[in-house]
Design an enzyme around this catalytic site. Structure first.
Site, short mmCIF file in Angstrom:
data_model
loop_
_atom_site.label_atom_id
_atom_site.label_comp_id
_atom_site.label_asym_id
_atom_site.label_seq_id
_atom_site.Cartn_x
_atom_site.Cartn_y
_atom_site.Cartn_z
CB SER A 4 14.69 -30.42 33.55
OG SER A 4 15.51 -31.21 34.39
CG HIS A 46 15.83 -26.06 32.61
ND1 HIS A 46 16.86 -25.76 33.47
CD2 HIS A 46 15.72 -27.42 32.59
CE1 HIS A 46 17.35 -26.88 33.96
NE2 HIS A 46 16.69 -27.89 33.44
#
Length: 389
Positions: A196, A248
C-alpha cells in the site's frame, strides 16, 4: 519565396488517451530539392523521444512477484500442520488460517514474520533493516492481495506507459521504503505487510506530475480535482482499525516529492527547437524547463534526502514518535462506538496438564482448554490469536 515558420506545429498524438497534449516533430526532408517538390500539406510526423509511449512490463512483473510471494508464504504457513482448523483445507498446505484469526483469507502472523514482515523490534535490535523492503512484497490475505494488485495495475501501467520502467520502478520502490520507515516510527507493537505504501507513492507521483507539468494538460482543473478526491478517499479508509495509514501517508509523501524529481517534462517550445528539421529557425530560445519546475525539483530532492536521513536515524535509535506527538495516532485509526483502536500485541499464558492445554488471553482474561498432542509453538500462537480476537 516561401517563408520559414519560427515554430513547429504541436499536434495531439491520436494514439494517446486522457487529456494530455503530446508533441510530435516534423521529419526533416532528405534534400532541398525533394523538400521543394513536397506539397505544403504533406508533412510527416514522428513521435519525439521525450513523449514516447513505453511498453509496460515492470508493473505486471511486480504483480506476478507479489502473487508468487503470497503463494510461497502460504506454503511456509502450512495451516494443516500448524493449526487445529483451516479454511479451504482441500488446498493442502496452501489452505488459510481460520477466519477468526485472519479474516483476509491468509497466513498466520508468525508465517508473515518468517517471510520478512516489518517488525520494528527486529529492525532496531537485531539489525534486520531488510524488513523495510521485504514487507512491501508480502500480503495478509487473498483480499489484501487482490485489492492492492488491481490498484497497481490500474495506476501503474498508465504511469509506466508515460514515463518508462526505470522512473516508475524507482518511484514505486522508494515510496514503499518511505511508507515502511514512517510506519515503523509510529506503529511498533505489531507487524506490518503490504504494497500500500508503494501504491500511495504512485498516487502521490501522479499528483506532483500534474502540478509540475501543468501546462501540458488540457482539462487540468478537472484532472486535479479528480485526483485529489481519489487520494482523500483512500487516505480516509486508513483511519479504520487494522489498516496501516502511516505506511499510506509515508508512501504518498515520498511519491509526491519523487514525482517532482522523476516525472518532470520539458516545455513544448524546447521540444520544437530540439527536433526542428533543417531550415527551421526560432526567433527566441526556450529553456528546457520552466523556473518553477526547477525550484520544485531542487526543493523536493532536498526534502527527500533530509526526510529519509532523519527518519532512518530516528528508527535505528529506537525512537517512538508517538512519545513526541500525542495526537498522531489518530491519523491511522479513529476510535468510534463501532470499533476499537487497541493495537496491543496478543499474548497468552499457557498451562499444561498432560495433553490438556489451557490458554488464557492476557488482554481479555478469556480462557479455553484444548486437547493437544505435542503442539508446536506456532500452533499455540495460532490458538492464542483465535482466542483473543
Amino acid at each position: 519565396m516561401a517563408t520559414v515558420p519560427d515554430t513547429l506545429p504541436i499536434r495531439v498524438h491520436s494514439r494517446r488517451g486522457g487529456n494530455m497534449i503530446h508533441p510530435v516533430s516534423l521529419e526533416s526532408p532528405p534534400s532541398a530539392a525533394s523538400a521543394a517538390a513536397e506539397s505544403p500539406n504533406s508533412v510527416v510526423y514522428r513521435e519525439v523521444k521525450h513523449f514516447k509511449k513505453w511498453f509496460p512490463w515492470l508493473i505486471p512483473l511486480f504483480v506476478v512477484a507479489n502473487t508468487v510471494m503470497f503463494i510461497i508464504t502460504m506454503s511456509v504457513n502450512n495451516c494443516p500442520k500448524n493449526s487445529t482448523s483451516c479454511v479451504a483445507r482441500f488446498l493442502g498446505r496452501l489452505s488459510f488460517q481460520p477466519f477468526k484469526e485472519n479474516p483476509l483469507l491468509g497466513p498466520s502472523s508468525s508465517a508473515l514474520e518468517k517471510m520478512g514482515a516489518l517488525d520494528v523490534g527486529k529492525v532496531v535490535h537485531q539489525h534486520e533493516g531488510w524488513r523495510l523492503i521485504t514487507c512491501m512484497w508480502l500480503h495478509g490475505g487473498v483480499f489484501h492481495l487482490l485489492a492492492n494488485m488491481l490498484s497497481l495495475l490500474v495506476i501503474g501501467i498508465r504511469l509506466e506507459q508515460e514515463f518508462g520502467f526505470v522512473r516508475i520502478g524507482l518511484l514505486y520502490l522508494i515510496s514503499g521504503l518511505g511508507g515502511s520507515v514512517l510506519s515503523a516510527l509510529f506503529i511498533q507493537s505489531n507487524i506490518s505487510v503490504g504494497a500500500s505504501g508503494a501504491l500511495f507513492g504512485l498516487l502521490g507521483g501522479m499528483l506532483s506530475e500534474l502540478i509540475t507539468n501543468w501546462t501540458i494538460y488540457a482539462n487540468k482543473v478537472a484532472a486535479l480535482l479528480t485526483l485529489v478526491v481519489i487520494i482523500a478517499i483512500n487516505l480516509a479508509v486508513g483511519i479504520l482499525p487494522h489498516v496501516d495509514n502511516f505506511a499510506h501517508i509515508g508512501g504518498f509523501l515520498s511519491g509526491f516529492l519523487l514525482g517532482f524529481v522523476f516525472l518532470i517534462r520539458p516545455q513544448f517550445g524546447w521540444v520544437n527547437q530540439r527536433y526542428a528539421p533543417a531550415g527551421y529557425s526560432s526567433a527566441s530560445s526556450t529553456p528546457k524547463f520552466k523556473a518553477y519546475q526547477c525550484v520544485l525539483w531542487v526543493l523536493s530532492l532536498i526534502l527527500l534526502i533530509v526526510g529519509f536521513t532523519v527518519g532512518l536515524v530516528l528508527l535505528l535509535r529506537g525512537e517512538d514518535l508517538n512519545d513526541h506527538c500525542s495526537w498522531c495516532h489518530y491519523l491511522s485509526c479513529v476510535p468510534t462506538s463501532r470499533w476499537s483502536c487497541n493495537t496491543q500485541p496478543i499474548s497468552c499464558q499457557a498451562e499444561q496438564l498432560g495433553s490438556q492445554y489451557t490458554l488464557t488471553c492476557s488482554n481479555s482474561s478469556k480462557s479455553k482448554t484444548y486437547s493437544l498432542l505435542n503442539p508446536t509453538a506456532t500452533q499455540i500462537q495460532g490458538l492464542c490469536a483465535q482466542l483473543c480476537r
